[in-house]
Design an enzyme around this catalytic site. Structure first.
Site, PDB file in Angstrom:
ATOM      1  N   ASP A 273       0.880  -1.086   0.181  1.00 42.79           N
ATOM      2  CA  ASP A 273      -0.114   0.011  -0.124  1.00 42.79           C
ATOM      3  C   ASP A 273       0.963   1.232  -0.086  1.00 42.79           C
ATOM      4  OD1 ASP A 273      -2.589   1.270   0.675  1.00 42.79           O
ATOM      5  OD2 ASP A 273      -1.623   2.054   1.993  1.00 42.79           O
ATOM      6  N   GLU A 314      -0.166  -1.820  -4.920  1.00 42.66           N
ATOM      7  CA  GLU A 314      -1.360  -1.329  -5.238  1.00 42.66           C
ATOM      8  C   GLU A 314      -1.247   0.063  -5.639  1.00 42.66           C
ATOM      9  OE1 GLU A 314      -4.834   1.367  -4.027  1.00 42.66           O
ATOM     10  OE2 GLU A 314      -2.851   1.406  -3.062  1.00 42.66           O
TER      11      GLU A 314
END
Length: 567
Positions: A273, A314
């Site tokens: 992330d 991501e």
């Protein structure tokens, strides 16, 4: 059940408390007969860890949140043959992390002094020092930078010697001043009790109105201004997500220990992330800079590989930017953020032609994707630039908003925000046939399907949750926590039962594997997706005009029909 090659099985996606009070309750749900063979993986969002903000994405450390999960829960998932996907937040850690708290306590003497990014050290020689004590970078050096909030991404923190030091803070920040009483002020300065009591009331009233200490009106107590401001500033507290300094060897020790911890929990996939914000260089972009981003990923991959971890970076970027293509070409698993919007578009225009072209591209480039319908964030639609024209994207956004969706205003720029917040069921007009068609197509798209728990249970937009969350709570529209009783009730719904049937189909047949030949084609309003191995062939025929579908799975040698379903 036929043993599959590789793990492209469906992956549940939820917070640890999305299905009941905690992960233990979620495990109980997954142990029900209805869920047998439905999922092979579980992407548990990071509130499973010791976190403070952003429902888990502000990490204090990667120890299990004792209110949410236990080692026994993770062992129970292993017994159900469910592996894990877990988050690793590369760009930042919480102000409350041991490392940042050490800085606040020890200042320049902290071993973690440069574990986070000192803004002034970073920009030294490349800007002008301001009266507030931070460097304003030269305009040409920040022209191409993307800041997620107004102003510079700085949190001014107080060192033990009284200095205010700016640290890089891309995401959330909050400075808190505790209310005071007479005894606090008497301990901080020479003042009588009655005066201290009156002064405390005045200060607290200003704090309750959100006035900063330096801006307070002290009235007849102005002679105490300096002492009171000093007391408040020396006792201020922080919340926030502070950017890590990837030039520090200690950060790489932290990265290594984190990946080892996640592997120990049973992770097979590690979702990276905010990784694209981590590499920073003077004069370069602070998001997805080249080559810094790829150097970072390569170093993380070197650590992850011997631990048996698959990395899933991501990132949201438009199709036309080809970031997904670059990630795939470097061998990384890629999020298919295009599928959610393409499916809604296909149903609106009654054609699967664009969707088929995207499926063919995935196959031709041998990309390993993770696809989805809904997720914990929102439905990405601006990602579709390059696949759809601007007018079509605008119509999609208008359609989802007309069905109750919400578009966040990113400090005055709605057009740069890439997600529309809504449950996928509500985005489809709360139409059961459309929801089942979308699920069937998702399960036949090349890649590993990720299933947002609320989609599975046909969740509707939760406006009350948005209201209770206050400003910035728009994402709560699609994060309704379901109690065990609510789940039992929804398991009786036909739309839930049929989705579970489709998931069992997807996970039980060996044709859905990495080695399968996948093809896509269209005729009129119909899309055909086919998976084929030496032993089996699976075909989906999806009608985007009538919202029906037919699925057939056959044994190639005997010609026997192994599975058939239609709506």
């Amino acid at each position: 059940m036929t043993q599959k090659k590789g793990n492209l099985g469906a992956m549940l996606n939820a917070y640890p408390d999305s299905m009941g009070r905690n992960l233990s309750t979620a495990v109980s749900v997954l142990s029900k007969p209805e869920f047998a063979d439905a999922f092979q993986s579980f992407y548990i969002l990071p509130s499973i860890f010791n976190t403070d903000l952003d429902r888990g994405f502000s990490l204090i450390d990667y120890g299990l949140n004792e209110l949410m999960a236990s080692e026994a829960d993770l062992e129970s998932l292993k017994e159900l043959n469910i592996d894990l996907a877990l988050d690793f937040i590369l760009n930042h850690a919480s102000v409350l992390s041991a490392e940042f708290q050490d800085i606040l306590k020890n200042g320049d003497q902290s071993k973690y002094r440069d574990f986070f990014i000192d803004w002034n050290r970073f920009w030294e020689g490349h800007g002008t020092m301001t009266e507030e004590g931070y460097i304003q970078p030269d305009p040409e050096l920040i022209r191409d930078m993307f800041f997620r909030k107004p102003g510079l991404p700085i949190l001014m923190v107080r060192f033990p010697d009284g200095r205010n030091v700016p640290y890089w803070n891309t995401f959330y920040q909050e400075v808190r001043y505790d209310r005071v009483d007479a005894q606090d002020l008497m301990g901080a300065m020479k003042v009588q009790y009655a005066t201290a009591d009156a002064l405390a009331k005045r200060v607290n009233a200003a704090l309750d109105q959100g006035v900063l200490p330096k801006d307070m009106d002290f009235g007849e107590f102005d002679k105490y201004r300096a002492a009171v401001v000093e007391y408040l500033d020396s006792h201020r507290k922080y919340l926030g997500q502070m950017d890590l300094n990837i030039r520090s060897p200690l950060v790489w020790d932290y990265y290594r220990k984190t990946l080892q911890t996640l592997a120990g929990y049973g992770a097979a996939i590690v979702r990276l992330d905010a990784f694209a914000y981590a590499p920073k260089e003077v004069g370069a972009k602070n998001f997805l800079n080249d080559p810094g981003t790829w150097d970072l990923l390569d170093r993380v991959a070197e650590i992850a590989k011997p631990l048996g971890l698959t990395l899933l970076p991501e990132i949201h970027a438009s199709y036309e930017e080809k970031t997904y293509d670059l990630l795939a070409s470097k061998g990384y698993m890629v999020y298919d953020f295009f599928l959610p919007g393409l499916l809604i578009d296909a149903m609106e225009r009654h054609s699967g032609e664009i969707l088929a072209k995207w499926a063919q591209e995935i196959v031709s480039k041998n990309m390993l994707t993770v696809n989805m319908l809904g997720c914990h964030d929102g439905i990405p639609l601006l990602d579709l630039k390059g696949l759809l024209d601007e007018q079509s994207i605008g119509k999609l956004i208008d359609t989802v908003v007309a069905r109750g969706g919400y578009v966040k205003n990113l400090h005055g720029q709605k057009n740069v925000y890439y997600q529309v917040n809504a449950t996928y069921y509500s985005a489809l007009g709360e139409d059961d046939r459309k929801m089942l068609l979308a699920r069937a197509v998702q399960l036949f798209m090349p890649g590993k399907p990720q299933i947002w728990y609320l989609d599975l249970f046909a969740g509707r937009n939760d406006y009350e949750a948005m209201r209770l969350a206050g400003p910035g709570g728009h994402k709560e529209i699609n994060r309704t926590n379901l109690s065990a009783e609510e789940i039992d009730q929804r398991l009786g719904m036909e739309i839930v039962q049929k989705q579970l049937e489709l998931l069992r189909m997807r996970n039980r047949y060996s044709v859905f594997c990495r080695e399968a030949a996948v093809s896509a084609g269209t005729e009129g309003s119909c899309l055909t997706l086919q998976w084929e191995t030496e032993d089996q062939i699976a075909v989906l025929k999806a009608d985007f005009a009538g919202y029906g579908y037919e699925i057939t799975i056959q044994d190639k040698k005997s010609g026997e029909t192994l599975y058939h379903s239609a709506q």
